[in-house]
Design a protein around this motif. Sequence first.
Motif, short mmCIF file in Angstrom:
data_model
loop_
_atom_site.label_atom_id
_atom_site.label_comp_id
_atom_site.label_asym_id
_atom_site.label_seq_id
_atom_site.Cartn_x
_atom_site.Cartn_y
_atom_site.Cartn_z
N THR A 47 0.84 -1.19 0.00
CA THR A 47 0.00 0.00 0.00
C THR A 47 0.87 1.24 0.00
OG1 THR A 47 -1.71 -1.17 1.24
CG2 THR A 47 -1.81 1.22 1.22
N ARG A 48 0.59 2.15 -0.94
CA ARG A 48 1.35 3.39 -1.00
C ARG A 48 0.73 4.42 -0.07
NH1 ARG A 48 1.84 3.71 -7.63
NH2 ARG A 48 3.75 2.47 -7.83
N PRO A 49 1.55 5.14 0.69
CA PRO A 49 1.00 6.20 1.54
C PRO A 49 0.28 7.25 0.71
CG PRO A 49 3.32 5.77 2.05
CD PRO A 49 3.01 5.03 0.79
N ARG B 138 14.86 16.88 -0.01
CA ARG B 138 14.23 15.68 -0.54
C ARG B 138 12.89 16.03 -1.17
NH1 ARG B 138 15.57 11.08 4.13
NH2 ARG B 138 17.79 11.60 4.33
N ALA B 139 12.28 15.04 -1.77
CA ALA B 139 10.97 15.26 -2.39
C ALA B 139 10.15 13.98 -2.30
CB ALA B 139 11.11 15.70 -3.84
N LEU B 140 8.87 14.14 -2.06
CA LEU B 140 7.91 13.05 -2.22
C LEU B 140 7.30 13.20 -3.60
CD1 LEU B 140 6.03 13.17 1.23
CD2 LEU B 140 7.98 11.73 0.59
N LEU B 141 7.39 12.15 -4.41
CA LEU B 141 6.79 12.16 -5.74
C LEU B 141 5.43 11.49 -5.65
CD1 LEU B 141 9.86 11.19 -7.97
CD2 LEU B 141 9.29 13.38 -6.88
N LEU B 142 4.41 12.14 -6.17
CA LEU B 142 3.04 11.67 -6.03
C LEU B 142 2.41 11.37 -7.38
CD1 LEU B 142 1.76 14.35 -3.46
CD2 LEU B 142 2.98 12.22 -2.97
N ASN B 143 1.49 10.41 -7.38
CA ASN B 143 0.71 10.16 -8.60
C ASN B 143 -0.56 11.01 -8.57
OD1 ASN B 143 -1.07 8.84 -6.85
ND2 ASN B 143 -0.43 6.79 -7.46
N THR B 144 -1.47 10.77 -9.50
CA THR B 144 -2.67 11.59 -9.60
C THR B 144 -3.63 11.41 -8.42
OG1 THR B 144 -3.70 9.86 -10.96
CG2 THR B 144 -2.61 11.68 -12.12
N LYS B 145 -3.43 10.33 -7.64
CA LYS B 145 -4.26 10.08 -6.45
C LYS B 145 -3.57 10.53 -5.17
CE LYS B 145 -6.58 6.09 -8.53
NZ LYS B 145 -6.89 4.63 -8.40
N ASN B 146 -2.49 11.30 -5.33
CA ASN B 146 -1.69 11.78 -4.19
C ASN B 146 -1.06 10.65 -3.39
OD1 ASN B 146 -2.11 14.41 -4.90
ND2 ASN B 146 -3.15 14.99 -3.00
N GLN B 147 -0.85 9.51 -4.03
CA GLN B 147 -0.11 8.42 -3.41
C GLN B 147 1.38 8.63 -3.64
OE1 GLN B 147 -1.99 5.25 -5.66
NE2 GLN B 147 -3.09 4.55 -3.85
N SER C 194 -2.74 15.87 3.67
CA SER C 194 -2.51 17.10 4.42
C SER C 194 -1.01 17.24 4.69
CB SER C 194 -3.26 17.06 5.75
OG SER C 194 -2.71 16.04 6.58
N PRO C 195 -0.57 18.44 5.08
CA PRO C 195 0.84 18.60 5.47
C PRO C 195 1.24 17.66 6.61
CG PRO C 195 -0.18 20.75 5.17
CD PRO C 195 -1.28 19.73 5.08
N GLU C 196 0.29 17.38 7.51
CA GLU C 196 0.58 16.47 8.62
C GLU C 196 0.96 15.08 8.12
OE1 GLU C 196 -1.70 19.84 10.12
OE2 GLU C 196 -2.08 18.44 8.47
N ASP C 197 0.27 14.61 7.08
CA ASP C 197 0.58 13.29 6.51
C ASP C 197 2.01 13.24 6.01
OD1 ASP C 197 -1.98 12.38 7.02
OD2 ASP C 197 -2.71 12.84 5.01
N ALA C 198 2.43 14.29 5.30
CA ALA C 198 3.78 14.32 4.75
C ALA C 198 4.82 14.42 5.87
CB ALA C 198 3.93 15.50 3.79
N ALA D 205 2.72 15.25 -9.21
CA ALA D 205 2.99 16.36 -8.30
C ALA D 205 4.13 15.99 -7.37
CB ALA D 205 1.74 16.70 -7.49
N VAL D 206 4.69 16.99 -6.70
CA VAL D 206 5.76 16.75 -5.74
C VAL D 206 5.52 17.56 -4.48
CG1 VAL D 206 7.47 16.28 -7.54
CG2 VAL D 206 7.24 18.60 -6.65
#
Length: 219
Positions: free
Chosen positions: A94-96, A121-130, A100-104, A163-164
């Motif tokens: 399962t992808r996180p 660093r960066a979190l790379l996200l798909n269209t579902k914000n996963q 919200s900012p709290e999740d990140a 998105a990132v």
Amino acid sequence: MPVDLRPRERILRDGAGVLTDLELLAVLLRTGTPTASAMELAAALLGHFGGLRGLVDASVEELSSVRGVGPAKAAMLKAALELGRRIAQAGGETRPVIRSPEDAARLVMEEMRHLDREHFRALLLNTKNQVIAREIISIGTLNSSTVHPRELFKNAIRRNAAAVILLHNHPSGDPTPSQEDLEVTRRLLEAGRIIGIEVLDHLIIGDNKYISFKAKGLI
């Protein structure tokens, strides 16, 4: 075999997806024997073990018993098959999801709060914000980290990110943004707009606390 039909050349030209199981196995084997090509050796392996499933279950000793394989090729084949197995298992994880900012912040806080250098660093996200990847963009000195849009977005493009979320830590423990932080964020926002990859937020991680540029109205 004509050069343009050889499996290795076809991978370089068209990608691995166009190759058959036999051709992919031949690429892994690289070479055949004085009396058999890599393709013929691959065919012998598939025939002997009844296909890819049989290769997965075969031991190194069993693979080595096939004429022309030997311990080195057998070990390489088992390594490749094990990587495939691990990738298949990882696909079910399962992808996180970042809502919200709290999740990140929760995702990276314990990892980044005690770093003694600035890590960008960066979190790379798909269209579902996963979260599809966590990337280290740069590692700086005691109080600065050099970030170039190219280093951030080349990874995002390669992984088809929609998105990132930007992340960096302040080793002092105080997450208050500096003027340099604001300028870097503005530059990356502009680059993202041009490329078509949205910068959703920039989090500065302190000692068990953080600041979200989005929550502060800075994005």
